[in-house]
Scaffold this motif. Structure first.
Motif, PDB file in Angstrom:
ATOM      1  N   THR A 307      38.234  54.344  26.714  1.00  0.00           N
ATOM      2  CA  THR A 307      38.835  55.190  27.743  1.00  0.00           C
ATOM      3  C   THR A 307      39.822  54.418  28.607  1.00  0.00           C
ATOM      4  O   THR A 307      40.874  54.938  28.988  1.00  0.00           O
ATOM      5  CB  THR A 307      37.698  55.799  28.594  1.00  0.00           C
ATOM      6  OG1 THR A 307      37.014  56.749  27.784  1.00  0.00           O
ATOM      7  CG2 THR A 307      38.215  56.492  29.829  1.00  0.00           C
ATOM      8  N   SER A 352      39.770  47.574  33.069  1.00  0.00           N
ATOM      9  CA  SER A 352      38.359  47.642  32.683  1.00  0.00           C
ATOM     10  C   SER A 352      37.512  48.128  33.847  1.00  0.00           C
ATOM     11  O   SER A 352      37.625  47.591  34.959  1.00  0.00           O
ATOM     12  CB  SER A 352      37.874  46.252  32.242  1.00  0.00           C
ATOM     13  OG  SER A 352      36.493  46.261  32.003  1.00  0.00           O
ATOM     14  N   GLN A 353      36.700  49.132  33.600  1.00  0.00           N
ATOM     15  CA  GLN A 353      35.771  49.596  34.630  1.00  0.00           C
ATOM     16  C   GLN A 353      34.797  48.491  34.984  1.00  0.00           C
ATOM     17  O   GLN A 353      34.647  48.115  36.137  1.00  0.00           O
ATOM     18  CB  GLN A 353      35.020  50.826  34.103  1.00  0.00           C
ATOM     19  CG  GLN A 353      34.140  51.561  35.098  1.00  0.00           C
ATOM     20  CD  GLN A 353      32.835  50.850  35.426  1.00  0.00           C
ATOM     21  OE1 GLN A 353      32.503  50.678  36.607  1.00  0.00           O
ATOM     22  NE2 GLN A 353      32.101  50.428  34.439  1.00  0.00           N
ATOM     23  N   SER A 354      34.144  47.964  33.963  1.00  0.00           N
ATOM     24  CA  SER A 354      33.070  46.995  34.200  1.00  0.00           C
ATOM     25  C   SER A 354      33.607  45.612  34.533  1.00  0.00           C
ATOM     26  O   SER A 354      32.959  44.842  35.246  1.00  0.00           O
ATOM     27  CB  SER A 354      32.214  46.875  32.939  1.00  0.00           C
ATOM     28  OG  SER A 354      33.010  46.402  31.857  1.00  0.00           O
ATOM     29  N   THR A 357      33.891  43.720  29.728  1.00  0.00           N
ATOM     30  CA  THR A 357      34.114  44.024  28.314  1.00  0.00           C
ATOM     31  C   THR A 357      34.633  42.764  27.611  1.00  0.00           C
ATOM     32  O   THR A 357      35.716  42.268  27.934  1.00  0.00           O
ATOM     33  CB  THR A 357      35.126  45.187  28.194  1.00  0.00           C
ATOM     34  OG1 THR A 357      34.529  46.312  28.822  1.00  0.00           O
ATOM     35  CG2 THR A 357      35.449  45.501  26.757  1.00  0.00           C
ATOM     36  N   VAL A 403      27.303  56.509  30.556  1.00  0.00           N
ATOM     37  CA  VAL A 403      28.041  55.722  29.555  1.00  0.00           C
ATOM     38  C   VAL A 403      29.464  56.284  29.378  1.00  0.00           C
ATOM     39  O   VAL A 403      30.428  55.528  29.244  1.00  0.00           O
ATOM     40  CB  VAL A 403      27.257  55.702  28.223  1.00  0.00           C
ATOM     41  CG1 VAL A 403      28.130  55.217  27.086  1.00  0.00           C
ATOM     42  CG2 VAL A 403      26.032  54.788  28.374  1.00  0.00           C
ATOM     43  N   SER A 405      32.844  57.415  30.409  1.00  0.00           N
ATOM     44  CA  SER A 405      33.635  57.114  31.604  1.00  0.00           C
ATOM     45  C   SER A 405      34.375  58.368  32.075  1.00  0.00           C
ATOM     46  O   SER A 405      35.005  59.064  31.277  1.00  0.00           O
ATOM     47  CB  SER A 405      34.632  56.025  31.239  1.00  0.00           C
ATOM     48  OG  SER A 405      35.263  55.554  32.381  1.00  0.00           O
ATOM     49  N   LYS A 490      35.545  61.673  24.276  1.00  0.00           N
ATOM     50  CA  LYS A 490      34.407  62.177  25.045  1.00  0.00           C
ATOM     51  C   LYS A 490      33.479  62.998  24.138  1.00  0.00           C
ATOM     52  O   LYS A 490      32.256  62.905  24.210  1.00  0.00           O
ATOM     53  CB  LYS A 490      34.884  63.069  26.203  1.00  0.00           C
ATOM     54  CG  LYS A 490      35.391  62.332  27.405  1.00  0.00           C
ATOM     55  CD  LYS A 490      34.274  61.693  28.198  1.00  0.00           C
ATOM     56  CE  LYS A 490      34.604  60.357  28.801  1.00  0.00           C
ATOM     57  NZ  LYS A 490      35.150  59.289  28.042  1.00  0.00           N
ATOM     58  N   GLU A 493      31.557  60.741  21.574  1.00  0.00           N
ATOM     59  CA  GLU A 493      30.454  59.934  22.113  1.00  0.00           C
ATOM     60  C   GLU A 493      29.327  60.774  22.682  1.00  0.00           C
ATOM     61  O   GLU A 493      28.174  60.368  22.627  1.00  0.00           O
ATOM     62  CB  GLU A 493      30.951  58.865  23.110  1.00  0.00           C
ATOM     63  CG  GLU A 493      31.455  59.342  24.435  1.00  0.00           C
ATOM     64  CD  GLU A 493      31.843  58.159  25.350  1.00  0.00           C
ATOM     65  OE1 GLU A 493      32.713  58.369  26.193  1.00  0.00           O
ATOM     66  OE2 GLU A 493      31.292  57.054  25.236  1.00  0.00           O
TER      67      GLU A 493
HETATM   68  O1  M6R Z   1      34.165  48.688  31.160  1.00  0.00           O
HETATM   69  P1  M6R Z   1      35.404  49.023  30.383  1.00  0.00           P
HETATM   70  O2  M6R Z   1      36.311  49.933  31.117  1.00  0.00           O
HETATM   71  O3  M6R Z   1      36.140  47.791  29.925  1.00  0.00           O
HETATM   72  O4  M6R Z   1      34.905  49.773  29.095  1.00  0.00           O
HETATM   73  C1  M6R Z   1      35.805  50.105  28.068  1.00  0.00           C
HETATM   74  C2  M6R Z   1      35.199  51.067  27.078  1.00  0.00           C
HETATM   75  O5  M6R Z   1      34.074  50.491  26.463  1.00  0.00           O
HETATM   76  C3  M6R Z   1      34.775  52.383  27.739  1.00  0.00           C
HETATM   77  O6  M6R Z   1      35.837  52.989  28.391  1.00  0.00           O
HETATM   78  C4  M6R Z   1      34.193  53.358  26.684  1.00  0.00           C
HETATM   79  O7  M6R Z   1      35.200  53.733  25.793  1.00  0.00           O
HETATM   80  C5  M6R Z   1      33.579  54.579  27.380  1.00  0.00           C
HETATM   81  N1  M6R Z   1      32.208  54.724  26.971  1.00  0.00           N
HETATM   82  C6  M6R Z   1      34.237  55.859  27.053  1.00  0.00           C
HETATM   83  O8  M6R Z   1      33.677  56.926  27.749  1.00  0.00           O
END
Ligand code: M6R
Length: 617
Positions: A307, A352-354, A357, A403, A405, A490, A493
């Protein structure tokens, strides 16, 4: 991508561990386990499946009161998700050491062979158990647990966060980190460890992000950090900027439902302090790059996965248009293993959200080696990506637990637009008045997102009604194209059905062969108000697929008179600058996928085979 928690202090250790695991379960839910040390010694409970299975196991076989312990929730890498492969793993001749691990020990086969040659037997197929036995054996030789731990950490290759407790040293948790996340929570007469701050934010907001190749010696009244070379390392505290309630469902049916609803705030908070009332963008985060540096940029490479990469794809349209800097968007894992053209004037933007990654971390490290400057767009304070980048634009979406995003994406797109407008302002290639007008429109985005949420029933009802669909296609053009791909992701998954997003213009080059009677297709229709609108072309595409039997759901802007005649259903979103429409059109797709998954009786927060944070390559 496992979740790790450690605690030493006066509270009920089991409560702290299970509470922490509950909040970290999004990181992996193949199995869970805890070890505690009480007056009676080391005790461990572990169980395959979700955390509730472990809770059931502890109810049947209660644990004694204890003031030190470690807990783990697993996303399986080495070895199937079974009770035996669940962590913690025990080591030593009397099995007095307990270890949990997140990551992959790449040289485990060689380390295991040494143990096998010495007659050590194993009770799991994991790489982690190997580390447990090695540390325990070194300790049995030297009697110095910290030295034994450090010695073995230096022997491991790969990615790991490891926590260890030992029955002979019931006041200390040892931890180490290489290429996997670890945060310390500082308390009063108690201390915590976690894969992220969610593990302990209920108890303390004082946190420390542990650096690469560092070892933590955690006691109730002290925290000491050493490098893998044994030298003490100083550390800086930060204050966690959200509270425990932000990481709880707060009455919603799922985290995903809550996080979809959080989006007006996520977008608003990401804009806050960065966009003035007259539409001018300020990004103090970019102060490391002078105006001359920005004018000299020869390209921007956005690296991200899943995402987050679609956020990059969307931002690209704006950044190129407003700054006239060429932008390429690359999946991190592809970028890392080819020979990209990167110069000292290349800006690599990692989204990156987290911030954990592994593919994206490896891509940014590679980009730095090649001489690029790295800017992170990240949602997690203290994350490895943020620490390793030259600059960080934090998205302020708050903790994202589901999970799938949702709010992190709309916050990332917002940050991407801010970056594009900022670069445009500095480079001056587009009239300032035009950029300001865009900035003023962007200020209205939180209210428009709120409006979309009010009308989400249509998308949810359609999703619920399509629970039996075997395949759903998505079409979009321009910024609608990455939205189409995100809609498909979406659905894959969450609902485990075939879904694909196509560029509408690409249809006639092959994908149209997929269309047969009754095939559902969701089309993101561009605004008709743009002078260069692509709407007539997309409407032609709709006619082409309907002529072949497709059932069309269109996402269009309010007041658009052109679409209703060509679609079975139309979902309207508020009008906005066409470049910003992606933030609005993606939200019905989130609701659609969530409703379809729920109608199939699936778990929308924890879809099968996935984990929130992918910390292995
Ligand atoms: O933490 P990140 O943004 O780096 O994660 C990237 C992808 O693993 C994450 O966006 C994944 O595709 C989501 N589960 C989608 O909903």
């Amino acid at each position: 991508m496992c979740g790790i928690v450690g605690y030493v202090g006066p509270k009920s250790t089991l409560d702290v561990l299970l509470g922490g695991l509950r909040r970290l379960e999004y990181r992996g839910y193949d199995s869970a386990g805890v070890s505690v040390i009480s007056a009676a010694g080391l005790e461990t409970r572990k169980k395959a499946g979700k955390l509730d299975n472990l809770v059931g196991e502890i109810d049947s076989h209660p644990l004694p009161a204890a003031h030190i312990g470690i807990g783990h929730t697993r996303w399986a890498t080495h070895g199937a998700p079974t009770d035996g492969n669940a962590h913690p793993h025990l080591g030593g001749s009397a099995l007095k050491l307990s270890l949990i691990h997140n990551g992959i020990i790449e040289n485990f086969a060689e380390l295991k062979a040494e143990l096998v040659a010495d007659g050590v037997s194993f009770s799991s197929e994991t790489d982690s158990e190997v580390a447990a036995h090695h540390i325990a054996r070194e300790y049995e030789k030297s009697g110095d647990l910290v030295a034994a731990f450090r010695f073995v950490m230096n022997r491991l290759h790969g990615a790991f966060t490891i926590l260890v407790i030992h029955e002979d040293q019931p006041d200390v948790v040892l931890a180490a980190r290489r290429n996997a996340p670890l945060v310390i929570g500082l308390g009063d007469g108690e201390n915590f460890l976690g894969s992220d701050v969610a593990a302990f934010v209920e108890y303390t907001k004082r946190a420390v992000s542990v650096g690469q190749d560092e070892i933590v010696v955690l006691k109730a009244d002290s925290v000491t950090v050493y490098g893998f070379d044994g030298q003490p390392v100083s550390f800086d505290e930060f204050s966690v900027d959200w509270d425990a309630s932000a990481a709880s469902k707060g009455g919603w049916s799922s985290f995903m439902a809550k996080e979809i609803a959080d989006q007006p705030q996520a977008v608003g908070d990401t804009l806050m302090g960065r966009l003035s009332a007259d539409g001018v963008v300020t990004l103090p985060e970019m102060s490391g790059l002078s105006a001359a540096d920005i004018k000299a940029l020869d390209r921007i490479i956005i690296v991200a996965c899943g995402t987050a990469s679609y956020a990059g794809d969307i931002a690209k349209y704006g950044i190129e248009k407003w700054s006239r800097i060429p932008v390429q968007v690359e999946l991190s894992h592809e970028f890392r293993y080819r020979s990209p053209i990167v110069t000292p004037n290349t800006l690599v933007v990692a989204i990156s959200q987290s911030g954990e990654t592994m593919d994206t971390l490896m891509a940014t490290r590679y980009a730095k080696e090649l001489g690029a400057k790295v800017l992170a767009i990240c949602n997690t304070q203290g994350a490895t990506l943020a620490r390793e980048s030259d600059a960080v634009i934090y998205t302020h979406a708050g903790p994202e637990v589901a999970v799938a995003s949702t709010k992190a994406l709309t916050a990332q797109i917002t940050a991407g637009y801010l970056l594009g407008l900022f670069l445009g302002q500095v480079r001056g290639v587009v009239p300032a008045s035009e950029l300001k007008a865009l900035g003023l429109d962007l200020l209205k985005m939180p209210a428009r997102v709120a409006e979309v949420l009010e009308g989400l029933d249509v998308a949810s009802d359609l999703g619920a009604a399509m629970a039996n669909a075997k395949s759903i296609l998505f079409l979009g053009r321009n910024v609608g194209f990455p939205v189409a791909m995100e809609g498909a992701l979406k659905l894959k998954e969450l609902a485990y059905i075939h879904a694909e997003g196509f560029a509408a213009g690409e249809l006639k080059h092959g994908p149209i062969a997929l269309i047969e009677e009754g095939q559902p297709v969701i089309v993101i229709v561009p605004s008709p108000r743009d002078a260069e609108s692509l709407q007539p072309k997309v409407i032609s595409n709709i006619q082409e697929i309907r002529a072949r039997g497709a059932k069309v759901i269109a996402i269009a802007e309010e007041g658009d008179p052109n679409v209703a005649d060509y679609a079975e259903h139309v979902i309207y979103v508020p009008q906005t600058e066409p470049m910003f429409a992606a933030i609005l059109t993606v939200i019905p797709l989130q609701a659609f996928a969530m409703a379809l998954s729920t109608a199939k009786g699936l778990d929308v927060d924890q879809p099968r085979n996935l984990a929130k944070s992918v910390t292995v390559e």
